[in-house]
Design a protein around this motif. Structure first.
Motif, PDB file in Angstrom:
ATOM      1  N   TRP A 374      48.119   0.001 -27.596  1.00  0.00           N
ATOM      2  CA  TRP A 374      46.657   0.015 -27.421  1.00  0.00           C
ATOM      3  C   TRP A 374      46.088  -1.304 -27.929  1.00  0.00           C
ATOM      4  O   TRP A 374      46.695  -1.966 -28.774  1.00  0.00           O
ATOM      5  CB  TRP A 374      46.058   1.200 -28.184  1.00  0.00           C
ATOM      6  CG  TRP A 374      46.589   2.533 -27.716  1.00  0.00           C
ATOM      7  CD1 TRP A 374      47.454   3.344 -28.400  1.00  0.00           C
ATOM      8  CD2 TRP A 374      46.284   3.231 -26.490  1.00  0.00           C
ATOM      9  NE1 TRP A 374      47.719   4.482 -27.665  1.00  0.00           N
ATOM     10  CE2 TRP A 374      47.016   4.441 -26.491  1.00  0.00           C
ATOM     11  CE3 TRP A 374      45.479   2.930 -25.386  1.00  0.00           C
ATOM     12  CZ2 TRP A 374      46.959   5.356 -25.442  1.00  0.00           C
ATOM     13  CZ3 TRP A 374      45.423   3.847 -24.339  1.00  0.00           C
ATOM     14  CH2 TRP A 374      46.155   5.046 -24.373  1.00  0.00           C
ATOM     15  N   TRP A 406      41.675   0.084 -24.175  1.00  0.00           N
ATOM     16  CA  TRP A 406      40.984   1.383 -24.112  1.00  0.00           C
ATOM     17  C   TRP A 406      39.581   1.281 -24.679  1.00  0.00           C
ATOM     18  O   TRP A 406      38.706   2.041 -24.302  1.00  0.00           O
ATOM     19  CB  TRP A 406      41.780   2.479 -24.835  1.00  0.00           C
ATOM     20  CG  TRP A 406      41.806   2.388 -26.335  1.00  0.00           C
ATOM     21  CD1 TRP A 406      42.556   1.531 -27.095  1.00  0.00           C
ATOM     22  CD2 TRP A 406      41.061   3.188 -27.266  1.00  0.00           C
ATOM     23  NE1 TRP A 406      42.335   1.743 -28.427  1.00  0.00           N
ATOM     24  CE2 TRP A 406      41.407   2.771 -28.567  1.00  0.00           C
ATOM     25  CE3 TRP A 406      40.131   4.230 -27.133  1.00  0.00           C
ATOM     26  CZ2 TRP A 406      40.869   3.343 -29.727  1.00  0.00           C
ATOM     27  CZ3 TRP A 406      39.597   4.798 -28.291  1.00  0.00           C
ATOM     28  CH2 TRP A 406      39.962   4.352 -29.559  1.00  0.00           C
ATOM     29  N   HIS A 428      38.024   3.621 -22.056  1.00  0.00           N
ATOM     30  CA  HIS A 428      37.817   5.065 -22.295  1.00  0.00           C
ATOM     31  C   HIS A 428      36.626   5.641 -21.566  1.00  0.00           C
ATOM     32  O   HIS A 428      36.681   6.771 -21.076  1.00  0.00           O
ATOM     33  CB  HIS A 428      37.758   5.360 -23.800  1.00  0.00           C
ATOM     34  CG  HIS A 428      36.527   4.854 -24.486  1.00  0.00           C
ATOM     35  ND1 HIS A 428      35.550   5.679 -24.962  1.00  0.00           N
ATOM     36  CD2 HIS A 428      36.112   3.586 -24.771  1.00  0.00           C
ATOM     37  CE1 HIS A 428      34.600   4.956 -25.536  1.00  0.00           C
ATOM     38  NE2 HIS A 428      34.919   3.686 -25.429  1.00  0.00           N
TER      39      HIS A 428
END
Ligand code: ACM
Length: 528
Positions: A374, A406, A428
């Motif tokens: 990530w 993200w 996201h």
């Protein structure tokens, strides 16, 4: 070609030609006039090198015709044809499909392309065909399709730590991915609330780490389920799932979280932790405090041992190591960690994380694999609560790493690709399927473009594609899970596969009606 295509397309509409309905929408379709009938006794014509794909297609046909389908190497029938030269034109996953007077041919440069073409064929069958809808013959319109994906990375992530699903549910999801031509199953196997993969050298990871005694039922709620939750995959089960995915041309990307989201592992082996107080798997959700004590060489050895077993199990090229939401508190409070940082010239905990991540990345590289994490692995500040920490990170992430974006300012994607990193875009706001449909409506999922607006064309090749994720904190049942995932998964299949100029939400939602009927027949929950 384009003009011919437009002309036939226009003519077919003018003459009331029924448009084929396929998700993800193929990139080039041209219609002929006439129909070819696939009859009960049709054979599949394919050479040995395509036996996996031919058998998959035979099973499809057997479901509707309730009759064994012959596979042979020449003669009449549905032709599956490998044409290595097509590789340059259609890439690793592209295919052509033609239906005409002389029959049906699916051609591609690779078996993967053939498999993707078979999914298009399946979608041209009547919806009930594969569910015992006994047919004598099926009419296929004369059509020529030339198709390939927009992006090489079209992932679905399942969080199994928060709620364990089990082999059957995973296979069910892989079937849906295959149908929609998605190609990366990102398997979130470890987190604070459960460790779900057997590691032979450290049996307590699953003996202790896969069990929690209770579960928080909702965000900011004091309510608990009052029942234990547990489950993990043996290495044999993992192999079974990998084999199932591989037969569907899906690569499985394991995610083993480090250095944060570590409570389940630390509960199993408390010497792994930074706090010194963790002794059970948490029943709560949210950002937790515990992290691996990465200043201790024994902990690094443990993580490498775990990765050795993971690398031996998973044939895919990429290993995801998480890296998100690391709580720096315990490192800041630990004299050992502070001493380690001083000795190695690490100015901030974010530097320590990048330093650690590079060690892991080099280790994974040395095994012939590639690390993904990530976007915190770059050391950039993306968490509002850490505004006090204005220290510029000095450490540089190894260039081989794949950055999984993200969260944070979209310009971080531009910075990453401009610095030469490959990026998978899972912003996201656009891709988290656990969000409510109010927050992330289907139209928004559908509209997502993994390439950020304004990104210079020369960097586009660094955007490998995108992933969609389902985090399962508050999705304890297959019904609650599937109602978040469907129909969104279909929208993400077009995000990854279909070129921007061919995307059309109205056409998509019309075709979606067929998919919904199919899901109803196969017992998949979805949100209408
Ligand atoms: C994440 O949602 N913590 C990657």
């Amino acid at each position: 070609m384009k003009i011919l295509f437009l002309l036939t397309f226009t003519l077919s509409i003018a003459f009331g030609q029924k448009q084929i309905q396929v998700i993800p929408q193929p990139n080039e379709i041209s219609y002929g006039s006439g129909e070819y009938y696939v009859r009960k006794n049709i054979a599949i014509v394919a050479l040995k090198e395509l036996s996996n794909e031919a058998e998959f297609l035979a099973e499809v046909l057997e479901k509707g015709f309730e009759r064994k389908t012959k596979i042979r190497s020449n003669g009449k029938g549905i032709h599956l044809k490998l044409i290595p030269d097509e590789n340059s034109l259609l890439g690793k996953e592209g295919y052509t499909m033609s239906v005409g007077k002389s029959g049906i041919e699916i051609a591609a440069g690779t078996p993967t392309g053939i498999f993707r073409g078979i999914q298009t064929f399946r979608q041209l069958l009547p919806v009930s065909f594969e569910f015992g809808g006994l047919e004598e013959k099926v009419a296929f319109p004369y059509v020529t399709i030339s198709d390939k994906p927009q992006f090489a990375w079209r992932a679905f992530m399942l969080d199994e730590s928060r709620h364990f699903q089990g082999v059957d549910q995973v296979k069910k999801m892989l079937d849906q991915m295959a149908y929609l031509k998605m190609n990366k199953f990102h398997w979130h196997l470890t987190d604070d609330q459960g460790w779900r993969i057997e590691i032979k050298k450290y049996p307590k990871l699953t003996e202790i780490g896969s069990v929690r005694k209770d579960t928080q039922v909702a965000r900011r709620s004091e309510e608990r389920t009052g029942v234990p939750h547990s489950g993990f995959y043996t290495q044999e089960e993992i192999k079974e799932i990998i084999e199932y995915a591989t037969a569907r041309h899906i690569t499985v990307i394991p995610e083993i979280e480090m250095p944060g989201h570590a409570i389940a592992a630390v509960a199993a082996y408390p010497w792994l932790g930074s706090l010194g107080t963790t002794n059970e798997v948490t029943v709560l959700f949210g950002k937790m405090e515990e992290s691996f004590n990465i200043s201790d060489p024994k902990v690094i050895d443990f993580l490498k041992d775990v990765l050795d077993e993971v690398i031996a199990l998973f044939p895919g090229q990429v290993v995801h190591v998480g890296g998100d939401e690391v709580n720096f508190g315990p490192w800041e409070k630990s004299p050992d960690t502070q001493a380690f940082m001083a000795k190695n010239g690490l100015k901030s905990p974010a530097d320590l994380q990048v330093y650690f991540t590079n060690q892991i990345s080099n280790y994974i590289d040395s095994k012939g694999k590639r690390m993904m994490g990530w976007n915190e692995i770059m050391g950039k500040e993306i968490h509002e609560e850490r505004t006090s920490e204005a220290v510029e990170v000095q450490q540089k992430l190894a260039k081989s790493a794949i950055v999984h974006f993200w969260k944070g300012d979209l310009s971080l994607i531009n910075q990453a690709v401009e610095s030469g990193y490959d990026v998978v875009n899972s912003n996201h706001w656009d891709t988290y399927m656990d969000y409510t449909f109010g927050r992330l409506p289907l139209s928004k999922s559908y509209a997502f473009n993994p390439i950020p607006e304004g990104l210079d064309e020369k960097y586009h090749k660094h955007i490998l594609g995108s992933g969609t994720q389902v985090w399962t904190e508050y999705l304890p049942t297959n019904e609650s899970l599937e109602k978040q995932v469907f129909p969104r998964l279909a929208a993400y299949s077009e995000v990854g596969w279909t070129s921007v100029q061919n995307k059309d939400f109205e056409r998509f939602t019309n075709s979606l009606e067929l998919l919904k009927r199919k899901w109803s027949l196969e017992g998949i929950y979805f949100t209408n």
